[in-house]
Write an enzyme that holds these catalytic residues in place. Structure first.
Site, PDB file in Angstrom:
ATOM      1  CG  ASP A  11      20.425   5.309  15.067  1.00 48.87           C
ATOM      2  OD1 ASP A  11      19.370   5.084  14.423  1.00 48.87           O
ATOM      3  OD2 ASP A  11      20.602   4.906  16.231  1.00 48.87           O
ATOM      4  CG  ASN A  25       7.816  -7.354   8.832  1.00 48.42           C
ATOM      5  OD1 ASN A  25       6.612  -7.254   9.048  1.00 48.42           O
ATOM      6  ND2 ASN A  25       8.703  -7.457   9.814  1.00 48.42           N
ATOM      7  N   GLY A  33      16.816  -5.232  11.752  1.00 45.32           N
ATOM      8  CA  GLY A  33      17.399  -4.143  10.980  1.00 45.32           C
ATOM      9  C   GLY A  33      16.801  -2.791  11.297  1.00 45.32           C
ATOM     10  CG  ASP A  35      10.294  -3.180  10.997  1.00 48.39           C
ATOM     11  OD1 ASP A  35       9.682  -2.153  11.348  1.00 48.39           O
ATOM     12  OD2 ASP A  35       9.745  -4.277  10.829  1.00 48.39           O
ATOM     13  CB  SER A 119      14.881  -3.978  -0.616  1.00 47.20           C
ATOM     14  OG  SER A 119      13.489  -4.004  -0.440  1.00 47.20           O
ATOM     15  N   GLY A 121      19.340  -4.355   2.948  1.00 45.22           N
ATOM     16  CA  GLY A 121      19.891  -5.065   4.102  1.00 45.22           C
ATOM     17  C   GLY A 121      19.544  -6.540   4.053  1.00 45.22           C
ATOM     18  CE1 TYR A 123      12.658  -8.703   4.383  1.00 45.38           C
ATOM     19  CE2 TYR A 123      11.547  -7.106   3.010  1.00 45.38           C
ATOM     20  CZ  TYR A 123      11.534  -7.976   4.071  1.00 45.38           C
ATOM     21  OH  TYR A 123      10.393  -8.134   4.823  1.00 45.38           O
TER      22      TYR A 123
END
Length: 171
Positions: A11, A25, A33, A35, A119, A121, A123
């Site tokens: 993690d 984002n 995710g 973020d 990016s 995940g 994205y």
């Protein structure tokens, strides 16, 4: 001596490093995710700092920092990766996330930085190329950072990153 690139499974919010990198984002107000996990673990101070420092968000490929709030790290370095699923396929923007994060880490004096696969995940950037881009940028960007730790969320990503790392020259 150059940067040491390592990989761990776990993690990212629990990493004991100077800074963790957030795959944010453009709005900089939290999300899903990585973020969402960083905002949840860091507490309201992370969002408050995002609002203060980035009133108009952050551009794709850009990097900036906030407090890490309640996480063990001191700072969060936020980067906005390209959304491959939305047609943002310019690889230079993905590379810019890593080089920009290292530049911010240098400004902060951070010696150890934990990175997600930016990016890869929600994205939708193809994971093999996301790994290649991370290793390329981390291995070629001049920095004072001593360790760049790639944090894999699951065993499959950990194995793929590990295989890519072991295939690098000098490893």
């Amino acid at each position: 001596m150059g940067i040491r690139i390592t990989v761990v499974q776990g993690d990212i919010t629990e990493q004991r490093v100077d800074a963790v990198v957030n795959a944010a984002n453009r709005g900089m107000r939290g999300g899903g995710g990585v973020d969402g996990a960083i905002h949840a673990a860091g507490g309201p101070e992370v969002l408050a700092d995002c609002v203060r420092r980035f009133p108009h968000g952050l551009a794709t490929g850009a990097a900036g920092w906030t407090t890490a709030g309640l996480m063990p790290a001191r700072w969060v370095i936020h980067v906005v990766g390209p959304n491959h699923r939305a047609g943002e396929t310019d690889r230079s923007l993905l590379l810019s996330c890593y080089s920009g994060a290292l530049a911010v880490a240098d400004e902060l004096g951070a010696g150890t930085v934990a990175f997600p696969l930016v990016s890869a995940g929600v994205y939708g950037w193809p994971r093999a190329d996301a790994i290649a881009a991370a290793l390329e940028a981390l291995g070629s960007t001049p920095t004072s950072v001593v360790e760049a730790r790639l944090v894999a969320f699951d065993a499959a990503a950990h194995a793929e990153i590990g295989a890519a790392l072991s295939g690098r020259p000098g490893s």
